[in-house]
Design a protein around this motif. Sequence first.
Motif, PDB file in Angstrom:
ATOM      1  N   GLY A 122      40.312  50.459  34.868  1.00 57.92           N
ATOM      2  CA  GLY A 122      40.566  51.690  34.116  1.00 57.92           C
ATOM      3  C   GLY A 122      40.424  51.488  32.618  1.00 57.92           C
ATOM      4  O   GLY A 122      39.854  52.328  31.911  1.00 57.92           O
ATOM      5  N   LEU A 123      40.963  50.374  32.095  1.00 54.52           N
ATOM      6  CA  LEU A 123      40.822  50.078  30.668  1.00 54.52           C
ATOM      7  C   LEU A 123      39.351  49.932  30.296  1.00 54.52           C
ATOM      8  O   LEU A 123      38.905  50.410  29.247  1.00 54.52           O
ATOM      9  CB  LEU A 123      41.590  48.804  30.309  1.00 54.52           C
ATOM     10  CG  LEU A 123      43.117  48.876  30.376  1.00 54.52           C
ATOM     11  CD1 LEU A 123      43.728  47.510  30.097  1.00 54.52           C
ATOM     12  CD2 LEU A 123      43.660  49.909  29.392  1.00 54.52           C
ATOM     13  N   PHE A 124      38.595  49.254  31.153  1.00 52.80           N
ATOM     14  CA  PHE A 124      37.164  49.116  30.894  1.00 52.80           C
ATOM     15  C   PHE A 124      36.469  50.476  30.883  1.00 52.80           C
ATOM     16  O   PHE A 124      35.662  50.774  29.991  1.00 52.80           O
ATOM     17  CB  PHE A 124      36.508  48.226  31.947  1.00 52.80           C
ATOM     18  CG  PHE A 124      35.011  48.401  32.010  1.00 52.80           C
ATOM     19  CD1 PHE A 124      34.197  47.875  31.024  1.00 52.80           C
ATOM     20  CD2 PHE A 124      34.434  49.128  33.053  1.00 52.80           C
ATOM     21  CE1 PHE A 124      32.818  48.061  31.067  1.00 52.80           C
ATOM     22  CE2 PHE A 124      33.065  49.321  33.094  1.00 52.80           C
ATOM     23  CZ  PHE A 124      32.250  48.782  32.102  1.00 52.80           C
ATOM     24  N   LEU A 125      36.770  51.319  31.868  1.00 51.74           N
ATOM     25  CA  LEU A 125      36.103  52.609  31.965  1.00 51.74           C
ATOM     26  C   LEU A 125      36.381  53.479  30.735  1.00 51.74           C
ATOM     27  O   LEU A 125      35.477  54.142  30.215  1.00 51.74           O
ATOM     28  CB  LEU A 125      36.547  53.335  33.236  1.00 51.74           C
ATOM     29  CG  LEU A 125      36.052  52.739  34.555  1.00 51.74           C
ATOM     30  CD1 LEU A 125      36.727  53.411  35.745  1.00 51.74           C
ATOM     31  CD2 LEU A 125      34.531  52.860  34.675  1.00 51.74           C
ATOM     32  N   VAL A 126      37.616  53.466  30.248  1.00 53.44           N
ATOM     33  CA  VAL A 126      37.950  54.247  29.053  1.00 53.44           C
ATOM     34  C   VAL A 126      37.175  53.725  27.850  1.00 53.44           C
ATOM     35  O   VAL A 126      36.523  54.489  27.120  1.00 53.44           O
ATOM     36  CB  VAL A 126      39.469  54.201  28.784  1.00 53.44           C
ATOM     37  CG1 VAL A 126      39.785  54.825  27.425  1.00 53.44           C
ATOM     38  CG2 VAL A 126      40.224  54.923  29.889  1.00 53.44           C
ATOM     39  N   GLN A 127      37.250  52.405  27.641  1.00 52.02           N
ATOM     40  CA  GLN A 127      36.595  51.819  26.470  1.00 52.02           C
ATOM     41  C   GLN A 127      35.079  51.994  26.539  1.00 52.02           C
ATOM     42  O   GLN A 127      34.441  52.419  25.564  1.00 52.02           O
ATOM     43  CB  GLN A 127      36.971  50.339  26.375  1.00 52.02           C
ATOM     44  CG  GLN A 127      36.402  49.605  25.166  1.00 52.02           C
ATOM     45  CD  GLN A 127      35.037  49.009  25.432  1.00 52.02           C
ATOM     46  OE1 GLN A 127      34.706  48.652  26.563  1.00 52.02           O
ATOM     47  NE2 GLN A 127      34.221  48.919  24.397  1.00 52.02           N
ATOM     48  N   ARG A 128      34.474  51.668  27.664  1.00 51.54           N
ATOM     49  CA  ARG A 128      33.025  51.731  27.770  1.00 51.54           C
ATOM     50  C   ARG A 128      32.525  53.167  27.795  1.00 51.54           C
ATOM     51  O   ARG A 128      31.442  53.477  27.287  1.00 51.54           O
ATOM     52  CB  ARG A 128      32.572  50.977  29.032  1.00 51.54           C
ATOM     53  CG  ARG A 128      31.067  50.930  29.268  1.00 51.54           C
ATOM     54  CD  ARG A 128      30.284  50.440  28.091  1.00 51.54           C
ATOM     55  NE  ARG A 128      30.769  49.184  27.562  1.00 51.54           N
ATOM     56  CZ  ARG A 128      30.353  48.649  26.429  1.00 51.54           C
ATOM     57  NH1 ARG A 128      29.471  49.290  25.691  1.00 51.54           N
ATOM     58  NH2 ARG A 128      30.837  47.502  26.003  1.00 51.54           N
ATOM     59  N   GLY A 129      33.296  54.072  28.377  1.00 53.04           N
ATOM     60  CA  GLY A 129      32.900  55.478  28.378  1.00 53.04           C
ATOM     61  C   GLY A 129      32.773  56.021  26.967  1.00 53.04           C
ATOM     62  O   GLY A 129      31.796  56.705  26.622  1.00 53.04           O
ATOM     63  N   PHE A 130      33.754  55.714  26.101  1.00 56.66           N
ATOM     64  CA  PHE A 130      33.681  56.148  24.710  1.00 56.66           C
ATOM     65  C   PHE A 130      32.557  55.418  23.969  1.00 56.66           C
ATOM     66  O   PHE A 130      31.828  56.015  23.164  1.00 56.66           O
ATOM     67  CB  PHE A 130      35.010  55.914  24.004  1.00 56.66           C
ATOM     68  CG  PHE A 130      36.058  56.941  24.337  1.00 56.66           C
ATOM     69  CD1 PHE A 130      35.854  58.276  24.041  1.00 56.66           C
ATOM     70  CD2 PHE A 130      37.243  56.580  24.943  1.00 56.66           C
ATOM     71  CE1 PHE A 130      36.805  59.235  24.348  1.00 56.66           C
ATOM     72  CE2 PHE A 130      38.202  57.524  25.261  1.00 56.66           C
ATOM     73  CZ  PHE A 130      37.991  58.851  24.960  1.00 56.66           C
ATOM     74  N   SER A 131      32.419  54.111  24.190  1.00 56.07           N
ATOM     75  CA  SER A 131      31.377  53.343  23.503  1.00 56.07           C
ATOM     76  C   SER A 131      29.991  53.853  23.860  1.00 56.07           C
ATOM     77  O   SER A 131      29.091  53.891  23.010  1.00 56.07           O
ATOM     78  CB  SER A 131      31.494  51.853  23.863  1.00 56.07           C
ATOM     79  OG  SER A 131      32.664  51.296  23.339  1.00 56.07           O
ATOM     80  N   ASN A 132      29.799  54.234  25.115  1.00 55.50           N
ATOM     81  CA  ASN A 132      28.494  54.755  25.505  1.00 55.50           C
ATOM     82  C   ASN A 132      28.163  56.050  24.784  1.00 55.50           C
ATOM     83  O   ASN A 132      27.031  56.287  24.388  1.00 55.50           O
ATOM     84  CB  ASN A 132      28.450  54.973  27.022  1.00 55.50           C
ATOM     85  CG  ASN A 132      27.428  54.086  27.691  1.00 55.50           C
ATOM     86  OD1 ASN A 132      27.247  52.944  27.290  1.00 55.50           O
ATOM     87  ND2 ASN A 132      26.753  54.602  28.694  1.00 55.50           N
ATOM     88  N   LEU A 493      40.325  47.092  20.572  1.00 55.49           N
ATOM     89  CA  LEU A 493      41.570  47.722  20.998  1.00 55.49           C
ATOM     90  C   LEU A 493      41.866  47.473  22.476  1.00 55.49           C
ATOM     91  O   LEU A 493      43.025  47.545  22.899  1.00 55.49           O
ATOM     92  CB  LEU A 493      41.513  49.227  20.732  1.00 55.49           C
ATOM     93  CG  LEU A 493      41.521  49.666  19.273  1.00 55.49           C
ATOM     94  CD1 LEU A 493      41.449  51.181  19.175  1.00 55.49           C
ATOM     95  CD2 LEU A 493      42.757  49.151  18.554  1.00 55.49           C
ATOM     96  N   PHE A 494      40.842  47.170  23.256  1.00 52.81           N
ATOM     97  CA  PHE A 494      41.020  46.992  24.702  1.00 52.81           C
ATOM     98  C   PHE A 494      40.728  45.576  25.182  1.00 52.81           C
ATOM     99  O   PHE A 494      41.309  45.118  26.160  1.00 52.81           O
ATOM    100  CB  PHE A 494      40.111  47.967  25.473  1.00 52.81           C
ATOM    101  CG  PHE A 494      40.472  49.408  25.293  1.00 52.81           C
ATOM    102  CD1 PHE A 494      41.382  50.029  26.137  1.00 52.81           C
ATOM    103  CD2 PHE A 494      39.921  50.157  24.267  1.00 52.81           C
ATOM    104  CE1 PHE A 494      41.720  51.360  25.976  1.00 52.81           C
ATOM    105  CE2 PHE A 494      40.246  51.491  24.097  1.00 52.81           C
ATOM    106  CZ  PHE A 494      41.150  52.096  24.948  1.00 52.81           C
ATOM    107  N   TYR A 495      39.810  44.891  24.506  1.00 51.97           N
ATOM    108  CA  TYR A 495      39.323  43.622  25.026  1.00 51.97           C
ATOM    109  C   TYR A 495      40.389  42.532  25.066  1.00 51.97           C
ATOM    110  O   TYR A 495      40.380  41.685  25.959  1.00 51.97           O
ATOM    111  CB  TYR A 495      38.143  43.130  24.193  1.00 51.97           C
ATOM    112  CG  TYR A 495      36.834  43.810  24.523  1.00 51.97           C
ATOM    113  CD1 TYR A 495      36.558  44.244  25.814  1.00 51.97           C
ATOM    114  CD2 TYR A 495      35.871  44.004  23.544  1.00 51.97           C
ATOM    115  CE1 TYR A 495      35.370  44.863  26.110  1.00 51.97           C
ATOM    116  CE2 TYR A 495      34.664  44.625  23.837  1.00 51.97           C
ATOM    117  CZ  TYR A 495      34.420  45.052  25.123  1.00 51.97           C
ATOM    118  OH  TYR A 495      33.245  45.658  25.426  1.00 51.97           O
ATOM    119  N   GLY A 496      41.317  42.521  24.104  1.00 57.90           N
ATOM    120  CA  GLY A 496      42.354  41.497  24.123  1.00 57.90           C
ATOM    121  C   GLY A 496      43.199  41.570  25.382  1.00 57.90           C
ATOM    122  O   GLY A 496      43.495  40.548  26.015  1.00 57.90           O
ATOM    123  N   THR A 497      43.591  42.792  25.757  1.00 59.26           N
ATOM    124  CA  THR A 497      44.396  42.981  26.963  1.00 59.26           C
ATOM    125  C   THR A 497      43.619  42.581  28.216  1.00 59.26           C
ATOM    126  O   THR A 497      44.139  41.862  29.088  1.00 59.26           O
ATOM    127  CB  THR A 497      44.838  44.447  27.075  1.00 59.26           C
ATOM    128  OG1 THR A 497      45.575  44.811  25.904  1.00 59.26           O
ATOM    129  CG2 THR A 497      45.708  44.658  28.305  1.00 59.26           C
TER     130      THR A 497
END
Length: 577
Positions: A122-132, A493-497
């Motif tokens: 879920g954290l990946f999907l949020v971060q990558r969705g915005f980055s895309n 903001l997400f990668y550390g976690t």
Amino acid sequence: MSALDWAVLCGALLFIIGYGTWRTRRAGHSLDGYLLGGRQTRWWGVGLSIIATQASAVTFLSTPGQAYADGMRFIQFYFGLPVAMVLIAVVAVPIYHRLRVYTAYEYLQSRFDRRTRTLAAGLFLVQRGFSNGLSLYAPALVLSAILGWNTTATVLLLGAVMIAYTVSGGTRAVTVTQQGQVAVIFAGMATAGYLLVHYLPREVGFQDALHLAGGLGRLNFVDFHFSWTDRYNFWTGMTGGLFLALSYFGTDQSQVQRYLSGQSVTQSRLGLLMNGLVKVPMQLGILLIGVLMFVFYLFQPAPLTFNRPVYDRVMQGAQAPAARQLEQQHQDLQRAQQQAATAFVRARHAHDTPGQAAARQRLQLAQAAAAGLRQDWLALVKQTAPAADAKDTDYVFISFVLRYLPQGLVGLLIAVVLSAALGSAAGGLNSLGSTTLIDLYRPYTRREQCTDEHLVRVSRWATVGWGVLGIGFALFAARMENLIQAVNILGSLFYGTILGIFAVAFFQKQVHGRAVFWAAAAVQLATVLCFWLTDIAYLWYNILGCAAVMLLAALLQRLWPEPKTQPTAHNQEAVVG
């Protein structure tokens, strides 16, 4: 743009996308073929795909402008990357291949539990969705401002093309298409670098340009000064940059999927090591283009701001007389700057050390005065249009391309920007569809429904859905400072976690799912709060977040132990140490 530029641009993009789609027209029948290209990619294909997925349009629009304004110190951001490639090749790649996973997060369920796997995915999907979305928004925004293209239409066109070929052929289509895109990118950037040196005055050679840049503080490769608030120094690059690279390449599905498609552990490792060897010199070259543009504009007239839309708004407002006065002062400073730069080069050729020092001092004074004018300009922008983004670093490179490059090469450099946008966004979109299918859909679906045909169809619809959401975000995105920084801030903001979860999985075999789940949830919340409430440089969040998850998970495991369960074969293989 001229008709020739349009022909070069459209021809390059149509050939790359058409060839990639044709080559992979039969790749999407099985789940393994659609998601991982049948795991048949050779090491050089893996390496090029990794480079293309990372090198978005933001890299080529923003990085030269970053160097133009701030010199080479951004290169320190990448110092930890080669070390990260070695660590991932040694630790993560063998585990992922041995377990035959489709996504990195699938591994977390075998190590912990479904809840932890879902959290990381879920954290990946949020971060990558915005980055895309940002990957589409960045080129559309700048190209619309410079070329007059409609931003909405540009975003929709790029998004539609990206969705079409990603959905049609899956990972194989993305990989093959990215190989052509990387070729265009390298050819275009090499051409731009050569022409920048060629356009310098006849008496100014490449070494003269470097000496001028160095004398004005633009060759600031390494800074050993430590500061929590300084984004780019040796310590942030070798720690925060290292941990960001470990998380991005080791746990971000947009990159993991690239090397999971490798033929073997060795092929995947070689692809990662290729990226480690190529990325730093590649980024150095892109930054050098920005530094050469800085030297170029010591001899050629530069605008008061490269951000043309903001300039036009100010010149049409009540502050126009004050702006024209600033522009006149700017032109006077440029003439003084050109004279001092010419004097510096002549003194260097004559081996006149005192003359060089005197010319350098005059240049430094002119640069300081120009910086003062820039602050006055920003104040005028704030009075005229308080909500406008007055920063212009994202416009520096494309402005040079359009003003100085000959016909045909303009189309090639625009093709570089759009190829990078499509390559990066397609890799991200492909991984979003895969993660949605493998980590959110399949675990909650009855086994008898999970045929290859059904799962491929679901993955395609998930890819379409994420593509539409990315387009939606791109249409409403607000820029964060310089675009290259915006991408890295969002990731940090997400990668550390996420990296902390995987570090616990690899190295802390005594920690179980409940402890790491609640540790990760708490650290993610704390990271967002720290970003809003403190001035800590964003790269530090990668190492602080990872360390906090590991420490808090170990503490929670002691205070709140779970009943031990009999390890499965997957669990036994999934722990290092």
